[in-house]
Design a protein around this motif. Sequence first.
Motif, mmCIF file in Angstrom:
data_model
loop_
_atom_site.group_PDB
_atom_site.id
_atom_site.type_symbol
_atom_site.label_atom_id
_atom_site.label_comp_id
_atom_site.label_asym_id
_atom_site.label_seq_id
_atom_site.Cartn_x
_atom_site.Cartn_y
_atom_site.Cartn_z
ATOM 1 N N LEU A 29 68.074 35.435 28.647
ATOM 2 C CA LEU A 29 68.389 34.942 30.071
ATOM 3 C C LEU A 29 69.947 34.754 30.423
ATOM 4 N N SER A 30 70.121 34.884 31.699
ATOM 5 C CA SER A 30 71.530 34.807 31.822
ATOM 6 C C SER A 30 71.655 33.366 32.049
ATOM 7 N N LEU A 31 73.277 33.028 32.132
ATOM 8 C CA LEU A 31 73.660 31.592 32.276
ATOM 9 C C LEU A 31 73.112 31.113 33.533
ATOM 10 N N ILE A 32 73.049 31.865 34.671
ATOM 11 C CA ILE A 32 72.651 31.438 35.833
ATOM 12 C C ILE A 32 71.198 30.937 35.867
ATOM 13 N N GLU A 33 70.434 31.836 35.160
ATOM 14 C CA GLU A 33 69.000 31.577 35.058
ATOM 15 C C GLU A 33 68.676 30.088 34.324
ATOM 16 N N ILE A 34 69.562 29.886 33.136
ATOM 17 C CA ILE A 34 69.495 28.668 32.172
ATOM 18 C C ILE A 34 69.634 27.480 33.205
ATOM 19 N N LEU A 35 70.934 27.759 33.927
ATOM 20 C CA LEU A 35 71.240 26.415 34.740
ATOM 21 C C LEU A 35 70.277 26.144 35.717
ATOM 22 N N VAL A 36 69.677 27.198 36.369
ATOM 23 C CA VAL A 36 68.469 26.898 37.057
ATOM 24 C C VAL A 36 67.389 26.181 36.807
ATOM 25 N N ALA A 37 67.199 26.816 35.360
ATOM 26 C CA ALA A 37 65.736 26.268 34.743
ATOM 27 C C ALA A 37 66.159 24.642 34.194
ATOM 28 N N LEU A 38 67.316 24.378 33.973
ATOM 29 C CA LEU A 38 67.867 22.894 33.642
ATOM 30 C C LEU A 38 67.759 22.131 34.626
ATOM 31 N N ALA A 39 68.168 22.568 36.006
ATOM 32 C CA ALA A 39 68.199 21.908 37.052
ATOM 33 C C ALA A 39 66.728 21.572 37.442
ATOM 34 N N ILE A 40 65.785 22.464 37.352
ATOM 35 C CA ILE A 40 64.277 22.047 37.590
ATOM 36 C C ILE A 40 63.839 21.367 36.678
ATOM 37 N N ALA A 41 64.145 21.343 35.448
ATOM 38 C CA ALA A 41 63.668 20.379 34.023
ATOM 39 C C ALA A 41 64.007 19.021 34.523
ATOM 40 N N ALA A 42 65.336 18.892 34.981
ATOM 41 C CA ALA A 42 65.913 17.723 35.239
ATOM 42 C C ALA A 42 65.243 16.958 36.428
ATOM 43 N N LEU A 43 64.965 17.779 37.540
ATOM 44 C CA LEU A 43 64.099 17.074 38.553
ATOM 45 C C LEU A 43 62.962 16.458 38.364
ATOM 46 N N LEU A 44 62.217 17.540 37.483
ATOM 47 C CA LEU A 44 60.818 17.248 36.766
ATOM 48 C C LEU A 44 60.896 15.908 36.097
ATOM 49 N N LEU A 45 61.869 15.840 35.157
ATOM 50 C CA LEU A 45 61.906 14.598 34.182
ATOM 51 C C LEU A 45 62.347 13.423 35.134
ATOM 52 N N LEU A 46 63.317 13.615 36.093
ATOM 53 C CA LEU A 46 63.435 12.440 36.876
ATOM 54 C C LEU A 46 62.389 12.032 37.732
ATOM 55 N N GLY A 47 61.516 12.832 38.264
ATOM 56 C CA GLY A 47 60.310 12.335 38.711
ATOM 57 C C GLY A 47 59.386 11.449 37.925
ATOM 58 N N LEU A 48 59.149 12.251 36.768
ATOM 59 C CA LEU A 48 58.158 11.451 36.053
ATOM 60 C C LEU A 48 58.942 10.199 35.430
ATOM 61 N N SER A 49 59.979 10.041 35.159
ATOM 62 C CA SER A 49 60.790 8.719 34.878
ATOM 63 C C SER A 49 60.417 7.631 35.857
ATOM 64 N N GLN A 50 60.541 8.133 37.284
ATOM 65 C CA GLN A 50 60.405 7.315 38.325
ATOM 66 C C GLN A 50 58.933 6.600 38.493
ATOM 67 N N ILE A 51 58.342 7.795 38.184
ATOM 68 C CA ILE A 51 56.595 7.575 38.473
ATOM 69 C C ILE A 51 56.452 6.297 37.235
ATOM 70 N N PHE A 52 57.202 6.600 36.009
ATOM 71 C CA PHE A 52 56.758 5.868 34.765
ATOM 72 C C PHE A 52 57.452 4.388 35.085
ATOM 73 N N LEU A 53 58.410 4.278 35.695
ATOM 74 C CA LEU A 53 59.237 2.916 35.861
ATOM 75 C C LEU A 53 58.631 2.244 36.996
ATOM 76 N N GLY A 54 58.031 2.887 37.998
ATOM 77 C CA GLY A 54 57.222 2.397 39.053
ATOM 78 C C GLY A 54 55.969 1.854 38.525
ATOM 79 N N SER A 55 55.032 2.833 37.569
ATOM 80 C CA SER A 55 53.819 2.214 36.875
ATOM 81 C C SER A 55 54.095 0.941 36.251
ATOM 82 N N LYS A 56 55.237 1.032 35.299
ATOM 83 C CA LYS A 56 55.633 -0.230 34.678
ATOM 84 C C LYS A 56 55.807 -1.531 35.526
ATOM 85 N N ALA A 57 56.520 -1.197 36.372
ATOM 86 C CA ALA A 57 57.059 -2.419 37.350
ATOM 87 C C ALA A 57 55.437 -2.941 37.993
ATOM 88 N N ALA A 58 54.769 -2.202 38.501
ATOM 89 C CA ALA A 58 53.510 -2.308 38.973
ATOM 90 C C ALA A 58 52.676 -3.097 37.841
#
Length: 418
Positions: free
Chosen positions: A17-46
């Motif tokens: 993969l090219s560097l640009i493709e890797i960066l795009v993939a990492l950005a998408i993964a980071a967004l997914l992990l951030l969303g999951l972490s927010q869901i986890f933290l919200g569930s834990k708080a609830a």
Amino acid sequence: MTVLAPIRPFRSVSHGLSLIEILVALAIAALLLLGLSQIFLGSKAAYSIQQGMSRSQENARFVFSYLEDNLRMAGYYGCGNEADSSLQFFNHIPGAGVPDPTGRVRFQRPIQGFEYTNCTTTSCATDNLDPAAAVAGDFTPPLNAANSDVLASATVKGSDVLILRVLSAKSTPALGAFDPTTGTFTVAAVPNEPNFVKAGEVYAATNCRPRVDIFRASGGSAGTTLIAGPVENQLRGGSVANDTWGFTNAQGEFQQPPLGTPAGTLNAEIHKAEYLAIFVGLDTNGNPALKVRHYDGTAGEVLPQLTTEEIVDGVESMHLTYGVDNNGDGLADDPFVKASDIQPAALADPVAIDAAWRKVVSVRVALLMRSQDRASATAKTGGNVFNVADAKLTRPSDGRFRDVYETTIALRNRLTSF
């Protein structure tokens, strides 16, 4: 004829993969992990909030059940005595004269409250922020020597105190002849409770005369044998000091046997007599909890001694108001009043105090409950105020779940009826 192979254009082969493709993939993964972490933290708080709410509700429900069981017995003296205006109390416990210096065996006053009043508009709103031990002068009426044992258990500032002197609903009939010399008599066995008769416990003998005799079981009392003497056999106070049951009680009243029973049979029901001081105190970790002080049942004492037990944790404050029947119609007057209204500090006559508290027909209990652990990652601030009956308390900034629970408990045995 020679056929030449077609000439194919040169094409490079790419791998990875090219560097640009890797960066795009990492950005998408980071967004997914951030969303999951927010869901986890919200569930834990609830979950934390739900746990804190459930724990607080369950603890409040347990406290109300405990108070209902005991408050509804206030004014009960067995065999219809609660409906007789001529009901008399006699005390056979050593060292307890009239008025009783400890207040623990004054069963003609089955309920009594102490209101926390030592505060200003500012301090009363913040007494729960850092629970501290109260002193006698913090309450109206004052917690004087008669009730100072409550203060020994680290009663907290900003919370009321409730004292009950009640007879247990469970009883057993006296069977054997009463010996006025030794104070010994037998009772029927109580099913599934072999330790109902126990040395050191406090009991009440009642009949339909009406009369209530408070005594402590001496050493050797067990099973179906009760011994109330010779020291406890004496009558404290009254017209004849240090008289015995043989002349004032057993022969004159309780030894008038039912039809068909031998002469000398003690015609009485025996109840356990209980002194309960209920208050919010500090546990070993300095956290508030609802506690009770009651007889410890130790034999060989001059006066019944007390022990402290924790009923339930998470009770931050308890405030009480009372329904009083001033016109004798059996209903609580509106509005409910505070303990200082029933027994102002200037009221000192024990008989007048007894009469004032016998007008109470219901009690409104308000509890400020809190979770044991943090229920929120962000502490709530901004001076939120809880209305706990007649008190206003500030929300501490500790992230715990808090809520106010209230109930009204009617005294099943109307105190104005005897």
